[in-house]
Scaffold this motif. Structure first.
Motif, short mmCIF file in Angstrom:
data_model
loop_
_atom_site.label_atom_id
_atom_site.label_comp_id
_atom_site.label_asym_id
_atom_site.label_seq_id
_atom_site.Cartn_x
_atom_site.Cartn_y
_atom_site.Cartn_z
N PHE A 43 0.80 -1.23 0.00
CA PHE A 43 0.00 0.00 0.00
C PHE A 43 0.83 1.28 0.00
O PHE A 43 0.29 2.36 -0.21
CB PHE A 43 -0.93 0.02 1.22
CG PHE A 43 -1.84 -1.17 1.32
CD1 PHE A 43 -2.90 -1.33 0.44
CD2 PHE A 43 -1.63 -2.13 2.29
CE1 PHE A 43 -3.74 -2.42 0.53
CE2 PHE A 43 -2.47 -3.23 2.39
CZ PHE A 43 -3.53 -3.38 1.52
N GLY A 44 2.11 1.16 0.30
CA GLY A 44 2.95 2.35 0.37
C GLY A 44 2.90 3.07 1.69
O GLY A 44 3.60 4.06 1.89
N SER A 45 2.08 2.57 2.62
CA SER A 45 2.00 3.17 3.95
C SER A 45 1.49 2.11 4.93
O SER A 45 0.85 1.13 4.53
CB SER A 45 1.06 4.39 3.97
OG SER A 45 -0.26 3.99 3.63
N ILE A 46 1.76 2.32 6.20
CA ILE A 46 1.31 1.39 7.24
C ILE A 46 -0.17 1.64 7.50
O ILE A 46 -0.58 2.78 7.77
CB ILE A 46 2.15 1.54 8.51
CG1 ILE A 46 3.60 1.14 8.22
CG2 ILE A 46 1.57 0.70 9.65
CD1 ILE A 46 4.56 1.40 9.35
N GLN A 47 -0.96 0.59 7.41
CA GLN A 47 -2.41 0.73 7.42
C GLN A 47 -3.03 0.64 8.81
O GLN A 47 -4.15 1.13 9.02
CB GLN A 47 -3.03 -0.37 6.55
CG GLN A 47 -2.53 -0.36 5.10
CD GLN A 47 -3.01 0.87 4.36
OE1 GLN A 47 -4.21 1.03 4.10
NE2 GLN A 47 -2.09 1.75 4.01
N ARG A 48 -2.36 -0.01 9.76
CA ARG A 48 -2.96 -0.24 11.07
C ARG A 48 -1.90 -0.09 12.16
O ARG A 48 -0.70 -0.14 11.88
CB ARG A 48 -3.57 -1.65 11.15
CG ARG A 48 -4.50 -1.96 10.00
CD ARG A 48 -5.21 -3.28 10.20
NE ARG A 48 -6.13 -3.24 11.33
CZ ARG A 48 -6.91 -4.25 11.71
NH1 ARG A 48 -6.85 -5.40 11.05
NH2 ARG A 48 -7.72 -4.14 12.73
N ASP A 49 -2.37 0.06 13.39
CA ASP A 49 -1.47 0.11 14.54
C ASP A 49 -1.14 -1.32 14.94
O ASP A 49 -1.67 -1.88 15.89
CB ASP A 49 -2.11 0.86 15.70
CG ASP A 49 -1.15 1.08 16.87
OD1 ASP A 49 -0.05 0.51 16.82
OD2 ASP A 49 -1.53 1.79 17.82
N TRP A 50 -0.22 -1.92 14.15
CA TRP A 50 0.09 -3.33 14.36
C TRP A 50 0.70 -3.59 15.74
O TRP A 50 0.46 -4.63 16.34
CB TRP A 50 1.05 -3.80 13.27
CG TRP A 50 0.43 -3.82 11.91
CD1 TRP A 50 0.68 -2.98 10.87
CD2 TRP A 50 -0.58 -4.73 11.44
NE1 TRP A 50 -0.09 -3.30 9.78
CE2 TRP A 50 -0.86 -4.37 10.10
CE3 TRP A 50 -1.25 -5.81 12.01
CZ2 TRP A 50 -1.80 -5.07 9.34
CZ3 TRP A 50 -2.19 -6.50 11.25
CH2 TRP A 50 -2.46 -6.12 9.93
N ALA A 51 1.50 -2.65 16.23
CA ALA A 51 2.14 -2.86 17.52
C ALA A 51 1.10 -3.05 18.62
O ALA A 51 1.21 -3.95 19.46
CB ALA A 51 3.05 -1.69 17.85
N LYS A 52 0.06 -2.23 18.62
CA LYS A 52 -0.97 -2.37 19.64
C LYS A 52 -1.79 -3.64 19.44
O LYS A 52 -2.11 -4.36 20.39
CB LYS A 52 -1.90 -1.16 19.63
CG LYS A 52 -2.98 -1.22 20.72
CD LYS A 52 -3.88 -0.02 20.71
CE LYS A 52 -4.84 -0.04 21.90
NZ LYS A 52 -5.60 -1.30 22.01
N LEU A 53 -2.13 -3.94 18.18
CA LEU A 53 -2.91 -5.13 17.90
C LEU A 53 -2.18 -6.39 18.38
O LEU A 53 -2.77 -7.26 19.03
CB LEU A 53 -3.20 -5.23 16.41
CG LEU A 53 -4.28 -4.30 15.87
CD1 LEU A 53 -4.24 -4.26 14.35
CD2 LEU A 53 -5.66 -4.74 16.36
N TYR A 54 -0.90 -6.46 18.08
CA TYR A 54 -0.16 -7.65 18.48
C TYR A 54 0.12 -7.66 19.98
O TYR A 54 0.10 -8.72 20.62
CB TYR A 54 1.14 -7.77 17.68
CG TYR A 54 0.91 -8.37 16.32
CD1 TYR A 54 0.48 -9.69 16.19
CD2 TYR A 54 1.11 -7.63 15.17
CE1 TYR A 54 0.26 -10.24 14.94
CE2 TYR A 54 0.88 -8.18 13.91
CZ TYR A 54 0.46 -9.49 13.81
OH TYR A 54 0.22 -10.04 12.58
N ALA A 55 0.40 -6.51 20.56
CA ALA A 55 0.62 -6.47 22.01
C ALA A 55 -0.61 -6.96 22.75
O ALA A 55 -0.52 -7.72 23.71
CB ALA A 55 0.99 -5.05 22.44
N ASP A 56 -1.78 -6.51 22.30
CA ASP A 56 -3.02 -6.95 22.95
C ASP A 56 -3.23 -8.45 22.75
O ASP A 56 -3.65 -9.16 23.67
CB ASP A 56 -4.21 -6.19 22.37
CG ASP A 56 -4.23 -4.72 22.75
OD1 ASP A 56 -3.46 -4.34 23.66
OD2 ASP A 56 -4.99 -3.95 22.13
N ALA A 57 -2.93 -8.95 21.54
CA ALA A 57 -3.14 -10.37 21.26
C ALA A 57 -2.20 -11.23 22.09
O ALA A 57 -2.59 -12.31 22.56
CB ALA A 57 -2.94 -10.64 19.78
#
Length: 515
Positions: A391-405
């Motif tokens: 996409f040329g840019s980061i689409q989501r706050d992956w750090a938070k999503l994975y930290a929560d998971a």
């Protein structure tokens, strides 16, 4: 293993992280549909150019002691770099040749070993495990006769989630663990998905026996040596002997410290590979080449394609994410850009977290290896990278999503965790009432001994000696810390007449021991 995006209740994670989190799920294809539009070269180059900063940001927050990253593009390694340290306080830097334990990424590597043997005609994916491992037995006689390599590599045998892992923690060896699986109740055969290290290990051992050599040697001969993976091994002793190796870390009071370490030889095909990102880049190049590396056929294409095709639904759709799928040792599906992908994560609770992600239509693959216990760092990096690629840019706050998971992985187990002991507990009986030897088909015998006015539980072949603390009436407690028991885990030991039920070991209803 349930229906959450984070597959794998605790350690040796890696059926892993689909749906809303990883770039997998949502399709059962292996790329046969119309090819997605090419990704602009500049977009891929820009994504690679941002890796230094992405990794540096993750090293600082949430942080891990050390990490190594590699990217492969069109069969060539285009990025390798190490970050941080191999051991906190040592000053020893991580580089692209630093060897890490891969944990459950071993399943994908091992799957390509099996695919080689399928291509050579030694076995097929549909070969019954008993064809070469005749003593392998499950609790259902009919399933035992027909369960195939494919069933165990796709976790659809009916064995319960993480079957055998706690036996390994107790000190049992591979053969003993595999033999004891026959005492576990089964879920519907080929009608359920439950992630198992030792089920997969049984299939791999059957393949090795068919080849006439042990699994680690087979892996060397058909994969590591042909690919030039000179720092890769399926033996713990080889990892321990490496001078340039990353040691596992856990957090204590907010600071990284060296973990207990784990020796996963008993489940080597499922979690016992160690490697560097320079070596793993060669494996990824072979995967992107559909079994070809540097112009040489390593693995037969059709056998490998079966492994990276959806074979079972690993989690249903829900919470806004599509269904997730598993192949033979790989998570498979499509990315948010509707591109076929495959991936896997690995983790040891005592200090390792790994992830790779391949999106064949882009010609790109990435792997990230870390020596900190699982908090989502490698998955965050690979997800951010492929957002930039697609996409040329980061689409989501992956750090938070994975930290929560991943937060649930570090939580202690037990119904009494956080509970206040009774203010006026019922008294225990005379300690001699509880003492004795108790039998259990699956876990083996335990002993309860009165040692100077206190009860001690002795369990496992090592054995482990666990002091029992009175809680209320005939209920005592003990604490555990190991690969599958996070710090703070509390188990009840509930005595009743001639038996005792150990809560921690009763997850599959087999935790009652009879005197």
């Amino acid at each position: 293993m349930g229906s959450t995006p984070l597959q794998g209740r605790r350690r040796f994670l890696g059926a892993a992280l689909c749906g809303t989190l990883a770039a997998c799920g949502g399709s059962d294809s292996n790329g046969d549909e119309s090819r997605p539009a090419p990704v602009p070269d500049k977009q891929i180059n820009d994504a690679i150019g941002q890796l230094d900063k992405l990794a540096a940001d993750l090293m600082s927050s949430p942080g891990v002691p050390g990490m190594a990253v590699a990217v492969v593009r069109n069969g060539q390694t285009v990025y390798t770099k190490g970050f941080g340290t191999r051991l906190v306080g040592s000053g020893q830097p991580v580089d692209a040749d630093t060897v890490f334990q891969l944990a459950s990424v071993s399943k994908s590597v091992g799957s390509s070993v099996v695919a080689h043997q399928v291509g050579s005609g030694s076995v097929t994916w549909n070969t019954p495990v008993r064809a070469h491992l005749p003593w392998f037995t499950l609790s259902d006689a009919e399933v035992s006769e027909v369960v195939q390599i494919a069933d165990l590599y796709s976790h659809r045998s009916g064995l319960p989630d993480h079957a055998g892992d706690r036996l390994e923690d107790m000190g049992y060896g591979q053969t003993e663990i595999l033999q004891r699986l026959r005492f576990l109740p089964l879920h519907p055969f080929r009608g359920s998905y439950f992630y198992t290290n030792f089920g997969l290990t049984a299939a791999a051992e059957s393949v090795a026996i068919a080849a006439g050599i042990d699994w680690a040697t087979l892996s060397e001969q058909v994969l590591y040596q042909p690919l030039g993976m000179s720092s890769t091994s399926s033996r713990y002793a080889d990892f321990a002997a490496r001078s340039n190796r990353a040691l596992g870390h856990v957090k204590v009071n907010g600071k990284w410290v060296q973990g207990l370490g784990t020796m996963p030889d008993a489940q080597s095909p499922a979690g016992g590979v160690s490697s560097s990102v320079n070596d793993m880049a060669k494996w990824l190049a072979m995967m992107l080449g559909n079994g070809v590396f540097n112009g040489r056929r390593i693995v037969e294409e059709k056998a490998l394609a079966a492994a990276t095709s959806a074979q079972v639904q690993s989690a249903p759709p829900g919470d806004g994410h599509p269904a997730s799928f598993y192949g033979y040792g790989f998570n498979v599906g499509t990315t948010a850009a509707n591109r076929p992908s495959y991936s896997h994560s690995g983790a040891f609770g005592v200090g390792a977290a790994t992830n790779f992600l391949v999106v064949p239509s882009t010609g790109v693959a990435i792997i990230a290896l870390t020596n900190g216990y699982p908090i989502g760092v490698p998955e965050t990096l690979t997800a951010q990278f492929f957002d930039l690629v697609q996409f040329g840019s980061i689409q989501r706050d992956w750090a938070k999503l994975y930290a929560d998971a991943f937060a649930s992985l570090s939580k202690p187990e037990g119904s009494l965790v956080g509970m206040t002991p009774p203010a006026s507990p019922l008294p225990a009986r005379a300690l001699s009432t509880y003492a004795g030897t108790y039998r259990n088909d699956y876990y083996g015998p335990i002993q309860v001994v009165d040692q100077g006015g206190s009860l001690v539980l002795s369990i496992g072949p090592r054995p482990m000696l666990l002091p029992l603390t009175h809680w209320d009436g005939d209920v005592f407690t003990f604490t555990l810390v190991n690969e599958n028991a996070a710090p703070g885990t509390i188990s009840k030991a509930s005595f009743l007449s001639d038996r005792v039920t150990l809560e921690y070991y009763d997850e599959d209803g087999v935790g009652t021991f009879i005197r």
